[in-house]
Design an enzyme around this catalytic site. Sequence first.
Site, PDB file in Angstrom:
ATOM      1  CG  HIS A 141      22.546 -46.738  54.848  1.00  0.00           C
ATOM      2  ND1 HIS A 141      22.967 -45.534  55.375  1.00  0.00           N
ATOM      3  CD2 HIS A 141      21.528 -47.157  55.636  1.00  0.00           C
ATOM      4  CE1 HIS A 141      22.231 -45.246  56.444  1.00  0.00           C
ATOM      5  NE2 HIS A 141      21.346 -46.211  56.623  1.00  0.00           N
ATOM      6  CG  ASP A 218      27.955 -49.926  54.626  1.00  0.00           C
ATOM      7  OD1 ASP A 218      27.969 -50.590  55.678  1.00  0.00           O
ATOM      8  OD2 ASP A 218      27.116 -49.042  54.382  1.00  0.00           O
ATOM      9  CD  GLN A 221      21.766 -53.859  57.850  1.00  0.00           C
ATOM     10  OE1 GLN A 221      21.496 -54.898  58.453  1.00  0.00           O
ATOM     11  NE2 GLN A 221      21.329 -52.687  58.254  1.00  0.00           N
ATOM     12  CE  LYS A 244      23.092 -50.649  61.056  1.00  0.00           C
ATOM     13  NZ  LYS A 244      21.730 -50.135  61.177  1.00  0.00           N
ATOM     14  CB  CYS A 382      18.810 -44.571  55.293  1.00  0.00           C
ATOM     15  SG  CYS A 382      18.118 -43.794  56.746  1.00  0.00           S
TER      16      CYS A 382
HETATM   17  N1  7TS Z   1      25.297 -48.802  56.089  1.00  0.00           N
HETATM   18  C1  7TS Z   1      24.309 -49.710  56.070  1.00  0.00           C
HETATM   19  C2  7TS Z   1      24.323 -50.791  55.043  1.00  0.00           C
HETATM   20  C3  7TS Z   1      23.298 -49.636  57.028  1.00  0.00           C
HETATM   21  O1  7TS Z   1      22.322 -50.535  57.001  1.00  0.00           O
HETATM   22  C4  7TS Z   1      23.316 -48.594  57.995  1.00  0.00           C
HETATM   23  C5  7TS Z   1      22.208 -48.421  58.996  1.00  0.00           C
HETATM   24  C6  7TS Z   1      24.384 -47.698  57.977  1.00  0.00           C
HETATM   25  C7  7TS Z   1      25.350 -47.823  57.005  1.00  0.00           C
HETATM   26  C8  7TS Z   1      24.522 -46.624  58.989  1.00  0.00           C
HETATM   27  O2  7TS Z   1      24.815 -47.175  60.235  1.00  0.00           O
HETATM   28  P1  7TS Z   1      24.954 -46.249  61.534  1.00  0.00           P
HETATM   29  O3  7TS Z   1      25.097 -47.221  62.653  1.00  0.00           O
HETATM   30  O4  7TS Z   1      26.168 -45.406  61.340  1.00  0.00           O
HETATM   31  O5  7TS Z   1      23.697 -45.437  61.603  1.00  0.00           O
HETATM   32  N2  7TS Z   1      20.981 -48.958  58.591  1.00  0.00           N
HETATM   33  C9  7TS Z   1      19.788 -48.777  59.166  1.00  0.00           C
HETATM   34  C10 7TS Z   1      18.640 -49.428  58.716  1.00  0.00           C
HETATM   35  O6  7TS Z   1      18.610 -50.218  57.782  1.00  0.00           O
HETATM   36  N3  7TS Z   1      17.607 -49.048  59.483  1.00  0.00           N
HETATM   37  O7  7TS Z   1      18.053 -48.176  60.399  1.00  0.00           O
HETATM   38  C11 7TS Z   1      19.404 -48.005  60.221  1.00  0.00           C
END
Ligand code: 7TS
Length: 424
Positions: A141, A218, A221, A244, A382
């Site tokens: 990501h 990371d 997910q 999430k 992203c």
């Molecule tokens: N890493 C991964 C693998 C992610 O899927 C996401 C967010 C992030 C980092 C960033 O997370 P945040 O909570 O700091 O924003 N992914 C997604 C997505 O797949 N659709 O919207 C956000």
Amino acid sequence: MSARQAGRSSATAPYRAADAFDLERIRADFPILRQQVHGKPLVYLDNAASSQMPQPVIDRLVHYQSAQHANIHRGVHTLSALATAEYEAARCKLQKFLNAAEAREVIFTSGTTDAINLVMHGYGRKFIRAGDEIILTTLEHHANIVPWQMLAEETGAKIRVVPMMDTGELCLDSYEKLFNARTRIVGVTHVSNALGSINPVKLMIALAHAHGVPVLVDGAQAVPHMPVDVQDLDCDFYAFSGHKLCGPTGIGVLYGKAKWLESMQPFKGGGDMILSVSFERTVYNTIPQKFEAGTPPIAAAIGLGAAVDYLSTIGLAAIARHEHELLQHATERLRALPGVRLVGTARHKAAVLSFVLDGVHPHDVGTLLDQEGIAVRTGHHCAQPVMTRLNLAATVRASFAFYNSHAEVDALVAGVRAVQEVFA
Ligand code: 7TS
């Protein structure tokens, strides 16, 4: 006797069964799922972007705000002591959830992005110099790419990238060959947000450690979909977001091995992260406070604690089983439709189904599905390097949670067929 057998409304009895996966009871815990969108029952399949919140977590937030709120770590008064105890209890819940060795290895951040930036500043700016190398993967990501690019630009370090096969699996032979004496860190996503591939992180960590290199995983997910044991993985850092994971926005976790966190420099300076301050010399606090400057998102941390309690009651293994069935069902049904191409066919996948339709732009698919009450994400997710590698600008992505049903998968398939008819 279950609450339902006893004749109570399932909406007032949060899920409690540890042994049976009762989807109807679980769905009743999520008020938002009762909504209609464009006059149709909401089919929420955008869980990879953000998941929904069950009533026990909502109730916990209301209780905190109505009866327990004060600032933490600084008051002698009763409410401050109570809020501090609840905040630190949430940290212990997260420690248990991840099987971290110690609670002080759990740092509250504002999310995955913030957690990765903490590692970049705290570890990267201290230990990475010109000519050093950072290994990332094609599946990352942007949150696990851009901070490292900023560091590379600042220091003159280099980024090396693990290539990916057409299936969405990483080329492990190439991974091994990327290591050399200048490698300083590996950053790898546990599960790809764009394709759902589950990376063999335990193996990748062992390989990195054989070269003396620490690994940042990371886990944004992964934690919502499978049991994660940071000691078993032996990862050095593990990052994820609360929103999430059925928790609030504005909260996340960085797990770090104490030996690293202790040797790292703070990311943000301010109150609470110090032991003493003078204009001549400031002494930083011990971990975890060293990395939690200022008033943290207290309510959100306590809400996240309630969310992991809720998920643990259902059980991550049971969640993984149910979601795997949903993914299989969706994969089989969508694959059978002419004109649909699945994107990302790794052998080990979690909860994500990306696809494209012949002759229809993904954004049009998303807009028409929304008219049917079906929420999916469309775009590059992203993860532009993944799209570039697959020669795509965008996909449609359905991402599942444990509260989704087979009927909702069928609604998605029917929706896709309806879109195809519009464009036929
Ligand atoms: N890493 C991964 C693998 C992610 O899927 C996401 C967010 C992030 C980092 C960033 O997370 P945040 O909570 O700091 O924003 N992914 C997604 C997505 O797949 N659709 O919207 C956000």
